[in-house]
Design an enzyme around this catalytic site. Sequence first.
Site, PDB file in Angstrom:
ATOM      1  N   ARG A  86      50.440 164.208  -8.648  1.00  0.00           N
ATOM      2  CA  ARG A  86      49.984 165.407  -7.937  1.00  0.00           C
ATOM      3  C   ARG A  86      49.157 166.294  -8.855  1.00  0.00           C
ATOM      4  O   ARG A  86      49.227 166.200 -10.076  1.00  0.00           O
ATOM      5  CB  ARG A  86      51.182 166.202  -7.397  1.00  0.00           C
ATOM      6  CG  ARG A  86      52.061 166.748  -8.493  1.00  0.00           C
ATOM      7  CD  ARG A  86      52.967 167.870  -8.058  1.00  0.00           C
ATOM      8  NE  ARG A  86      53.886 168.232  -9.129  1.00  0.00           N
ATOM      9  CZ  ARG A  86      53.583 168.996 -10.160  1.00  0.00           C
ATOM     10  NH1 ARG A  86      52.364 169.499 -10.266  1.00  0.00           N
ATOM     11  NH2 ARG A  86      54.481 169.278 -11.085  1.00  0.00           N
ATOM     12  N   GLY A  87      48.403 167.206  -8.256  1.00  0.00           N
ATOM     13  CA  GLY A  87      47.705 168.205  -9.044  1.00  0.00           C
ATOM     14  C   GLY A  87      48.669 169.246  -9.582  1.00  0.00           C
ATOM     15  O   GLY A  87      49.830 169.328  -9.178  1.00  0.00           O
ATOM     16  N   TYR A 117      53.488 171.892 -14.859  1.00  0.00           N
ATOM     17  CA  TYR A 117      54.922 171.629 -14.788  1.00  0.00           C
ATOM     18  C   TYR A 117      55.569 172.466 -13.687  1.00  0.00           C
ATOM     19  O   TYR A 117      55.232 173.641 -13.490  1.00  0.00           O
ATOM     20  CB  TYR A 117      55.602 171.977 -16.111  1.00  0.00           C
ATOM     21  CG  TYR A 117      55.382 170.962 -17.203  1.00  0.00           C
ATOM     22  CD1 TYR A 117      56.070 169.751 -17.206  1.00  0.00           C
ATOM     23  CD2 TYR A 117      54.487 171.216 -18.235  1.00  0.00           C
ATOM     24  CE1 TYR A 117      55.863 168.815 -18.219  1.00  0.00           C
ATOM     25  CE2 TYR A 117      54.272 170.289 -19.242  1.00  0.00           C
ATOM     26  CZ  TYR A 117      54.964 169.092 -19.223  1.00  0.00           C
ATOM     27  OH  TYR A 117      54.754 168.168 -20.224  1.00  0.00           O
ATOM     28  N   TYR A 141      59.661 172.832 -11.540  1.00  0.00           N
ATOM     29  CA  TYR A 141      61.082 172.462 -11.501  1.00  0.00           C
ATOM     30  C   TYR A 141      61.491 172.198 -10.068  1.00  0.00           C
ATOM     31  O   TYR A 141      61.069 172.915  -9.146  1.00  0.00           O
ATOM     32  CB  TYR A 141      61.934 173.596 -12.090  1.00  0.00           C
ATOM     33  CG  TYR A 141      63.413 173.468 -11.760  1.00  0.00           C
ATOM     34  CD1 TYR A 141      64.225 172.571 -12.448  1.00  0.00           C
ATOM     35  CD2 TYR A 141      63.987 174.226 -10.743  1.00  0.00           C
ATOM     36  CE1 TYR A 141      65.571 172.440 -12.137  1.00  0.00           C
ATOM     37  CE2 TYR A 141      65.330 174.106 -10.430  1.00  0.00           C
ATOM     38  CZ  TYR A 141      66.116 173.207 -11.118  1.00  0.00           C
ATOM     39  OH  TYR A 141      67.446 173.081 -10.809  1.00  0.00           O
ATOM     40  N   ALA A 152      56.027 176.754  -4.536  1.00  0.00           N
ATOM     41  CA  ALA A 152      54.979 176.036  -5.266  1.00  0.00           C
ATOM     42  C   ALA A 152      54.278 175.052  -4.337  1.00  0.00           C
ATOM     43  O   ALA A 152      54.888 174.506  -3.412  1.00  0.00           O
ATOM     44  CB  ALA A 152      55.575 175.297  -6.456  1.00  0.00           C
ATOM     45  N   GLY A 155      51.825 171.571  -4.584  1.00  0.00           N
ATOM     46  CA  GLY A 155      51.253 170.518  -5.427  1.00  0.00           C
ATOM     47  C   GLY A 155      50.911 169.330  -4.558  1.00  0.00           C
ATOM     48  O   GLY A 155      51.790 168.800  -3.868  1.00  0.00           O
ATOM     49  N   PHE A 174      55.120 170.891  -0.908  1.00  0.00           N
ATOM     50  CA  PHE A 174      55.533 172.235  -1.312  1.00  0.00           C
ATOM     51  C   PHE A 174      57.000 172.258  -1.699  1.00  0.00           C
ATOM     52  O   PHE A 174      57.770 171.349  -1.385  1.00  0.00           O
ATOM     53  CB  PHE A 174      55.285 173.236  -0.175  1.00  0.00           C
ATOM     54  CG  PHE A 174      56.025 172.918   1.107  1.00  0.00           C
ATOM     55  CD1 PHE A 174      57.351 173.297   1.296  1.00  0.00           C
ATOM     56  CD2 PHE A 174      55.392 172.238   2.141  1.00  0.00           C
ATOM     57  CE1 PHE A 174      58.034 173.011   2.465  1.00  0.00           C
ATOM     58  CE2 PHE A 174      56.062 171.942   3.316  1.00  0.00           C
ATOM     59  CZ  PHE A 174      57.383 172.328   3.489  1.00  0.00           C
ATOM     60  N   CYS A 218      54.192 176.140 -13.429  1.00  0.00           N
ATOM     61  CA  CYS A 218      52.810 176.027 -12.943  1.00  0.00           C
ATOM     62  C   CYS A 218      51.803 176.639 -13.915  1.00  0.00           C
ATOM     63  O   CYS A 218      50.702 177.037 -13.516  1.00  0.00           O
ATOM     64  CB  CYS A 218      52.672 176.663 -11.556  1.00  0.00           C
ATOM     65  SG  CYS A 218      53.744 175.900 -10.326  1.00  0.00           S
TER      66      CYS A 218
END
Length: 225
Positions: free
Chosen positions: A74-75, A78, A80, A145, A147, A159, A176
Site C-alpha cells: 500500500r501507499g 508506518y 499500527y 488512517a 492507505g 482504512f 504515517c
Amino acid sequence: MAMGSDEIEWRVAQGQVPYAEALAEMEARADAVRRHEAQELVWLLEHPPVYTAGTSADPAELIDARFPVHRTGRGGRYTYHGPGQRIGYVVMDLRKRRQDVRCYVHALEGWVIAALGELGIEAFRAPGRIGIWTLDRGQEAKIGAIGVRIRQWVTLHGFAVNLDPDLSHFGGIVPCGIAEFPVTSAAALGLSVTPDQLDSALFATFLPFLDSLGEIGLEGSSVTV
C-alpha cells in the site's frame, strides 16, 4: 451480504485476523476481481497488534518494533493496527468507475467521515495530510488512517478507524510520518462506539461513496499508489 446492482460482498470477520493471512486473502480476491471471477468486496475486521510499512516508509520512523512489522504494497508510511481498531479492506474494480486515484482516496476519506458523523464524531480532511482528522480537546488529532494500492485499476487495502485501541501502541512508530499531531480514538473523545455500530454506519453511508466514484468510461489521473 450483497449490496446494490454491482453485487458487492459485505463481509464482517469474527475475531482477530492475522495481518499476513488477511493480506494474502485480499490479494487473492483482488486477482479474482481483476479476472472477473469474483465480486467486489468490503471486508471489516480487526488485527492482532502489528506495525505495517507502506511503500514510502522511512526506517527512522520505526522507533520501537515492539510488535511484528510487515512490509506491504500500500501507499504511505508506518501505521499500527490492533485490537480496538476497525479495519476496512475495500476491493473495488475501478475499471467500472472513474479511473482516478485521487478521486478514489478522496471518496474513501469522505465515506469514513460520513460514517463517523452518523455516530456523533465530527471528522474532517486536513489539507496536505491524508487521513481522517478530528478535534481532541481543541487540537487536531488523527482518528483514522487511509492507505491504498491500486493495481490494474483494482483497489486493495483501505482504512483504519480508532475506536478504543491502546493509543500507547502508536508510540513505537511515527504514525504515517506525522510527528507533530497526535493520534486519538472515539474512546479518547469520551464516546463508546462498538465495531458493530461503526459497521452499521459504514453500511448506511456506502451508496453515496459508490456514487462519488463516478460512472464507467470517465477518464482520470494515471497516478499510482
